[in-house]
Design an enzyme around this catalytic site. Structure first.
Site, PDB file in Angstrom:
ATOM      1  N   CYS A 250       0.809  -1.220   0.000  1.00 19.06           N
ATOM      2  CA  CYS A 250       0.000   0.000   0.000  1.00 19.06           C
ATOM      3  C   CYS A 250       0.845   1.275   0.000  1.00 19.06           C
ATOM      4  CB  CYS A 250      -0.939  -0.001   1.200  1.00 19.06           C
ATOM      5  SG  CYS A 250      -2.059  -1.422   1.217  1.00 19.06           S
ATOM      6  N   HIS A 389      -3.451   6.721   3.493  1.00 17.50           N
ATOM      7  CA  HIS A 389      -3.855   5.554   2.712  1.00 17.50           C
ATOM      8  C   HIS A 389      -5.264   5.162   3.127  1.00 17.50           C
ATOM      9  CE1 HIS A 389      -4.246   1.548   1.204  1.00 17.50           C
ATOM     10  NE2 HIS A 389      -4.048   0.981   2.380  1.00 17.50           N
ATOM     11  N   ASN A 419     -10.529  -0.317  -0.330  1.00 16.57           N
ATOM     12  CA  ASN A 419      -9.071  -0.279  -0.222  1.00 16.57           C
ATOM     13  C   ASN A 419      -8.479  -0.792  -1.524  1.00 16.57           C
ATOM     14  OD1 ASN A 419      -6.352  -0.782   0.293  1.00 16.57           O
ATOM     15  ND2 ASN A 419      -6.701  -1.520   2.370  1.00 16.57           N
TER      16      ASN A 419
END
Length: 467
Positions: A250, A389, A419
């Site tokens: 990520c 994030h 996500n």
């Protein structure tokens, strides 16, 4: 006041709820005695939040001290205990800095480019200040998978679960998955073509291609080389610039931006295409509730311009980037893993210990953003935006509480994307610029590995939308 780990040798263990709606927490039973030694990941206590019970595990190794009493009700964020670290306190590690002046060899008689005129030897401007003017990003482009997946569709797989349960747990309402004929490569190619068209560039105008992905089609050829080949179809001469995959989960967008930033400082005429592409739905166990409800599929593309590359105009929307700050802390995969190989078995789907990842992410993202702010001599509280994030709603709310900065300055679009791993930050930037949001934004991310990073960016929205 929160104590600094490096200065005191203690880690303050704070009360963390089991969902974003929780306001208070109590310890129902301590599993570790006062003064006992614990390892990272050890079960410390059973806790009860407003809506559910959960296990509390240690994020660090050390000696447990200063426990609160069992049954005492505390607000989320209040100290539950302290863990004395085993090693003696150490002074903060000095971060290496670039030379005071960044020198570029230029042909005699040519003018310095805009934004770099102050870098001559008679100026007091440092290379760090000049670098923020020298490297710019185009407005990111993005595409998502063609299949819209609602919470109701996911809840139907899991008896006893509802769409409302999923939204409360994750803050997500919908996410998009790859449809027939789509994968990480097709999404990447679509996003890349959009970015090149918007910048008025062709493949031949690029000097590098960096692709962040956790879901490549193969180890070799890399997804970057596959994308280079696809984008070059129909051209008379093959492109031969460097193309490489980055595996930083990520945090991959920030890792790729740092590599592109350094390339553009070394060669100010460079144009680097940074692509993130994630098809996580293909790597998730559809019957694993904790992961199936979270991830979406998306790809993004950002053109990174050096000072001499005739970067994007403010009319098109752009971002002036400071060099990202990166870090990593090794982990054996027992907390978060994807594609692990065991003898005689296929690659495993994503596996995640949600509570441990939550505790680590909530602590690490504000810490690395503070480090990026310190390098730029900009207090975190003065940032116009904080863009974490987009992992899930619980983590976003906990990061906001950790910083103490008003929720209105935290950008959150996880509800309608889910996500998307390394694609979340560029999607956020694209939507912020499209909405006319400007000012200085602090980006931060945490991902498997563990990797983490942060960067400060000055947003200039499209002139037609700027307020």
């Amino acid at each position: 006041a929160r104590e600094d780990l490096a200065d005191t040798g203690f880690h303050v263990l704070e009360a963390v709820g089991s969902s974003p709606a929780d306001q208070s927490v109590s310890v129902t039973e301590w599993k570790v005695a006062e003064g006992a030694r614990v390892e990272a990941g050890d079960l410390l206590a059973e806790c009860e939040a407003d809506k559910a019970s959960f296990d509390l595990r240690s994020p660090v190794a050390g000696v447990l001290t200063g426990r609160v009493a069992e049954g005492e009700r505390l607000r989320v964020g209040a100290p539950l205990a302290r863990i004395q670290l085993e090693s003696a306190p150490r002074p903060s590690r000095r971060i290496p800095r670039e030379p005071r002046f960044h020198l570029v060899r230029r042909p005699t008689g040519t003018a310095l480019p805009d934004g770099m005129a102050s870098m001559h030897t008679g100026s007091r401007t440092t290379s760090r200040e000049a670098a923020s003017e020298a490297v710019t990003l185009s407005m990111p482009t993005f595409v998502q998978g063609s299949l819209r997946v609602t919470n109701g569709e996911l809840a139907a797989r899991f008896p006893g679960r509802t769409a409302g349960d999923i939204e409360q747990r994750t803050g997500i309402v919908e996410r998009f998955h790859c449809g027939p004929g789509e994968d990480a490569l097709t999404l990447a190619a679509s996003a890349a073509r959009k970015a090149l068209d918007a910048a008025g560039l062709t493949l031949a105008d690029l000097d590098g291609l960096y692709v962040s992905t956790s879901t490549p089609l193969s180890v070799s050829p890399s997804l970057a080389c596959r994308l280079q080949q696809v984008l070059g179809e129909g051209t008379t001469a093959p492109a031969e610039f460097p193309a490489v995959d980055l595996f930083a989960a990520c945090s991959g967008y920030l890792y790729a931006l740092q590599a592109a930033f350094d390339a553009c400082l070394a060669r100010p005429g460079s144009r680097i295409l940074v692509v993130t592409t994630e098809a996580m739905s293909r790597f998730v166990d559809p019957l694993d509730f904790d992961t199936a409800i979270v991830f979406g599929d998306a790809a993004t593309a950002t053109v990174v311009h050096g000072a001499d590359s005739a970067g994007p105009s403010a009319a098109a929307g752009r971002i002036r980037l400071r060099r990202p700050v990166l870090g990593a802390r090794g982990e054996d995969g027992s907390i978060l893993s994807l594609g692990r190989m065991a003898p005689g078995t296929a690659c495993t789907p994503v596996a995640m210990d949600g509570l441990k990842v939550f505790q680590l992410a909530v602590r690490q993202m504000p810490a690395v953003l503070e480090r990026a702010c310190a390098e730029a001599a900009i207090p975190m509280e003065s940032l116009d935006w904080i863009v974490p994030h987009q992992a899930n709603g619980r983590i976003l709310q906990a990061v906001q509480r950790q910083t103490g900065i008003a929720p209105g300055r935290f950008f959150n679009n996880v509800a309608h994307h889910g996500n998307t791993s390394s694609s979340t930050l560029p999607i956020a930037l694209a939507e912020m610029l499209a909405a006319g949001h400007g000012g200085t934004a602090g980006l931060c991310a945490f991902g498997g590995g563990f990797t983490f990073g942060a960067a400060l960016a000055d947003l200039e929205p499209p002139a037609s939308r700027a307020k």
